[in-house]
Design a protein around this motif. Structure first.
Motif, PDB file in Angstrom:
ATOM      1  N   ILE A 146       1.652   5.372  -0.003  1.00 11.27           N
ATOM      2  CA  ILE A 146       0.645   5.010   0.991  1.00 11.27           C
ATOM      3  C   ILE A 146      -0.321   4.040   0.329  1.00 11.27           C
ATOM      4  N   ASP A 147      -0.545   2.918   0.979  1.00 12.32           N
ATOM      5  CA  ASP A 147      -1.519   1.941   0.502  1.00 12.32           C
ATOM      6  C   ASP A 147      -2.901   2.462   0.883  1.00 12.32           C
ATOM      7  N   GLU A 148      -3.645   2.935  -0.092  1.00 17.20           N
ATOM      8  CA  GLU A 148      -4.948   3.541   0.165  1.00 17.20           C
ATOM      9  C   GLU A 148      -5.948   2.551   0.752  1.00 17.20           C
ATOM     10  N   ASP A 149      -5.763   1.272   0.498  1.00 16.22           N
ATOM     11  CA  ASP A 149      -6.663   0.258   1.055  1.00 16.22           C
ATOM     12  C   ASP A 149      -6.406   0.016   2.541  1.00 16.22           C
ATOM     13  N   ARG A 150      -5.195   0.304   2.991  1.00 18.85           N
ATOM     14  CA  ARG A 150      -4.842   0.070   4.398  1.00 18.85           C
ATOM     15  C   ARG A 150      -5.028   1.303   5.270  1.00 18.85           C
TER      16      ARG A 150
END
Length: 62
Positions: A5-9
């Motif tokens: 999971i892209d934590e920024d997205r």
């Protein structure tokens, strides 16, 4: 199948948690996290749906 999971997205919609709670959960900050990065075969179909349904496109196969 491995996922990240892209934590920024991620915006914490929680759709992935609803679709596959065996693999995803919300952390203390309200954002999704992967419980099982190496997805077992019996959950792969649900994870693929979660990837497709994520509004932020934050989940990806690694």
């Amino acid at each position: 199948m491995k996922i990240t999971i892209d934590e920024d997205r991620c915006r914490g919609h929680g759709i992935c948690c609803t679709l596959c709670p065996e693999v995803f959960d919300l952390n203390d900050d309200g954002f999704s996290e992967v419980l099982t990065p190496d997805v077992p075969a019996e959950h792969r179909a649900a994870v693929r749906v979660a990837i497709a349904q994520c509004p932020e496109r934050a989940i990806a196969e690694a």
